[in-house]
Design an enzyme around this catalytic site. Structure first.
Site, PDB file in Angstrom:
ATOM      1  N   ARG A  70       0.874  -1.193   0.000  1.00 24.68           N
ATOM      2  CA  ARG A  70       0.000   0.000   0.000  1.00 24.68           C
ATOM      3  C   ARG A  70       0.908   1.239   0.000  1.00 24.68           C
ATOM      4  NH1 ARG A  70      -4.496   0.172   4.362  1.00 24.68           N
ATOM      5  NH2 ARG A  70      -5.453   1.580   2.844  1.00 24.68           N
ATOM      6  N   CYS A  80     -13.225   7.314  10.466  1.00 26.94           N
ATOM      7  CA  CYS A  80     -12.495   6.062  10.242  1.00 26.94           C
ATOM      8  C   CYS A  80     -12.143   5.378  11.581  1.00 26.94           C
ATOM      9  CB  CYS A  80     -11.250   6.302   9.395  1.00 26.94           C
ATOM     10  SG  CYS A  80     -10.611   4.788   8.606  1.00 26.94           S
ATOM     11  N   ASP A 109      -2.261   8.889   8.035  1.00 29.12           N
ATOM     12  CA  ASP A 109      -1.438   7.865   7.380  1.00 29.12           C
ATOM     13  C   ASP A 109      -0.082   8.433   7.024  1.00 29.12           C
ATOM     14  OD1 ASP A 109      -4.447   7.258   6.836  1.00 29.12           O
ATOM     15  OD2 ASP A 109      -3.369   5.348   6.708  1.00 29.12           O
ATOM     16  N   LYS A 152       4.451   8.599  11.442  1.00 27.80           N
ATOM     17  CA  LYS A 152       3.571   9.058  10.356  1.00 27.80           C
ATOM     18  C   LYS A 152       4.168  10.262   9.629  1.00 27.80           C
ATOM     19  CE  LYS A 152       0.525   6.296  12.436  1.00 27.80           C
ATOM     20  NZ  LYS A 152      -0.649   6.751  13.149  1.00 27.80           N
TER      21      LYS A 152
HETATM   22  O1  LIG Z   1      -2.194   4.284  12.932  1.00 26.35           O
HETATM   23  P1  LIG Z   1      -3.646   4.427  13.265  1.00 26.35           P
HETATM   24  O2  LIG Z   1      -3.896   5.638  14.111  1.00 26.35           O
HETATM   25  O3  LIG Z   1      -4.239   3.164  13.842  1.00 26.35           O
HETATM   26  O4  LIG Z   1      -4.424   4.641  11.875  1.00 26.35           O
HETATM   27  C1  LIG Z   1      -4.116   5.740  11.046  1.00 26.35           C
HETATM   28  C2  LIG Z   1      -4.954   5.750   9.816  1.00 26.35           C
HETATM   29  O5  LIG Z   1      -4.849   4.503   9.121  1.00 26.35           O
HETATM   30  C3  LIG Z   1      -6.117   4.215   8.507  1.00 26.35           C
HETATM   31  O6  LIG Z   1      -5.939   3.869   7.164  1.00 26.35           O
HETATM   32  P2  LIG Z   1      -6.394   2.416   6.588  1.00 26.35           P
HETATM   33  O7  LIG Z   1      -7.617   1.966   7.322  1.00 26.35           O
HETATM   34  O8  LIG Z   1      -5.207   1.496   6.749  1.00 26.35           O
HETATM   35  O9  LIG Z   1      -6.684   2.676   5.122  1.00 26.35           O
HETATM   36  C4  LIG Z   1      -6.990   5.435   8.702  1.00 26.35           C
HETATM   37  O10 LIG Z   1      -6.848   6.381   7.654  1.00 26.35           O
HETATM   38  C5  LIG Z   1      -6.452   5.946  10.018  1.00 26.35           C
HETATM   39  O11 LIG Z   1      -6.787   7.290  10.290  1.00 26.35           O
END
Ligand SMILES: O=P(O)(O)OC[C@H]1O[C@H](OP(=O)(O)O)[C@H](O)[C@@H]1O
Length: 318
Positions: free
Chosen positions: A65, A130, A199, A235
Site C-alpha cells: 500500500r 475512520c 497515514d 507518520k
Molecule cells: O495508525 P492508526 O492511528 O491506527 O491509523 C491511522 C490511519 O490509518 C487508517 O488507514 P487504513 O484503514 O489502513 O486505510 C486510517 O486512515 C487511520 O486514520
C-alpha cells in the site's frame, strides 16, 4: 533467479494489501514482525545472500500500500540498524531492531494518548472519522483520567471502518451515535472536538488521512470545532522535505459499487481514492508522542528525527 521470501512474510504482505491488517500503526507493527521473521527463518549462507533476502522481503512489504509512510519508516529503521559481517551478526541486529521498533511503537502510542487526553475535558463529545488506534489511545487515556466522553462516529464509507471505532468505544462504555458521512456537518454543533488519525504527515503540515477527512475539517473550521490529528512520529513523511508528494492509493471500484449493481448503472467511471489531503490551515493540532504541534511547525520535528535526507536503505543497492 528470484530471491526467496519467507512464506509468512508473503502472507503478512497479502494481509496488508487486502486490508485484513490495516491502520498505519498496525501496518508498521506487522512490517517489523515480518522483517524479524525473514531474518529468523533465513538459511542464507553468506552475509550478502542474507542482505539480498532482507531487501526482497522489504520490497514485497513496501509494494502493498503506498500512502501510509509508517511502512517505509519501519523498513528504514530496521535497515539502518542492521549491521554485521556475518549472517548471525546481521540476523541478530535485524531481530533486535524489529523488536526495539515494536516496543517504541507501543510506548509512543501510550505517550501520545496522554498528551491528546489533556485536550479533552470531562463531559466532551468527540466526532471521529475512520478507525485510528492513535485517536483511540487519546480517548482511552482521557477515560483513564476519569473523564466522561461521548462520541459521534462517522461510518466512513466505503469500508465502514467507523464500525470498528464504534465497537471499541462501546466496549469502554462510551455512548456512541453512529452517523452516515454526509450527516457530519449537521452534528458538528453538538461536538467539542473532531479527532482524526493520519497515514502520512507532510513537511508543510498537511495531513493525509482517510478519504473524507479534508471535507470534515473544512466543515469543522466553519463551525468553529477544533480538529486534532493524533499521529505518532512514524507518520511523518521525510520524503516531503525534499519535494516528494504522498501517493494517494486508489482502491478497487468494487468497494464502492457492488459488482452485481454495476451493469445496471451502465457505462460510468467509478473512482475510489482511499485518502485525501487536509491543508494545515484546517488542522488545529498534531498530537505526537513528542508533544502537540501546530501543523506548520511539524517540519522542525521531522528534520530532528529524520535529518535532511530521506534515504531508502531497504532498497537493494544497484
Ligand atoms: O495508525 P492508526 O492511528 O491506527 O491509523 C491511522 C490511519 O490509518 C487508517 O488507514 P487504513 O484503514 O489502513 O486505510 C486510517 O486512515 C487511520 O486514520
Amino acid at each position: 533467479m528470484d530471491t526467496e521470501v519467507a512464506p509468512a512474510v508473503a502472507d503478512i504482505a497479502a494481509e496488508i494489501a487486502a486490508m485484513d491488517i490495516r491502520g498505519a500503526a498496525t501496518i508498521a507493527d506487522a512490517a517489523a514482525e515480518a522483517l524479524a521473521i525473514q531474518a529468523k527463518e533465513s538459511d542464507a549462507e553468506t552475509a550478502a545472500a542474507f542482505r539480498t533476502e532482507m531487501h526482497a522481503a522489504a520490497g514485497v512489504l513496501y509494494d502493498t500500500r503506498p500512502t501510509a509512510v509508517s511502512l517505509p519508516n519501519t523498513l528504514r529503521f530496521v535497515f539502518q540498524s542492521m549491521d554485521g559481517t556475518t549472517v548471525e551478526g546481521l540476523r541478530q541486529s535485524a531481530v533486535d531492531a524489529a523488536e526495539r521498533f515494536q516496543t517504541q511503537l507501543d510506548r509512543a502510542q501510550d505517550d501520545l494518548g496522554e498528551i491528546g487526553a489533556n485536550r479533552l475535558r470531562d463531559g466532551d463529545t468527540v466526532m471521529t472519522h475512520c478507525h485510528s488506534t492513535d485517536v483511540l489511545a487519546c480517548v482511552e487515556a482521557a477515560l483513564d483520567q476519569g473523564k466522561d466522553l461521548s462520541a459521534v462516529v462517522k461510518e466512513t464509507r466505503p469500508r465502514n471502518q467507523g464500525h470498528i471505532t464504534a465497537e471499541q468505544l462501546r466496549e469502554w462504555d462510551v455512548p456512541v451515535t453512529l452517523i452516515v458521512d454526509s450527516a457530519a456537518r449537521r452534528y458538528l454543533d453538538d461536538v467539542d472536538h473532531v479527532l482524526v488519525g493520519a497515514d502520512s504527515i507532510a513537511a508543510d503540515g498537511s495531513v493525509i488521512n482517510k478519504i473524507g477527512t479534508s471535507g470534515l475539517a473544512v466543515s469543522a473550521r466553519e463551525r468553529g470545532v477544533p480538529i486534532m490529528t493524533a499521529a505518532q512520529t512514524i507518520k511523518l513523511h521525510p520524503g516531503t522535505m525534499t519535494g516528494h508528494t504522498v501517493e494517494i492509493e486508489m482502491r478497487d471500484e468494487a468497494e464502492v459499487v457492488d459488482p452485481g449493481d454495476r451493469d445496471e448503472i451502465g457505462d460510468i467511471t467509478v473512482e475510489n481514492p482511499a485518502f485525501d489531503v487536509t491543508p494545515p490551515r484546517h488542522v488545529d493540532a498534531i498530537v505526537t508522542e513528542r508533544g502537540q504541534f501546530p501543523p506548520e511547525s511539524i517540519v522542525t520535528l521531522m528534520r530532528e528525527l529524520f535529518g535532511e535526507t530521506s534515504e531508502r536503505p531497504w532498497e537493494a543497492p544497484v
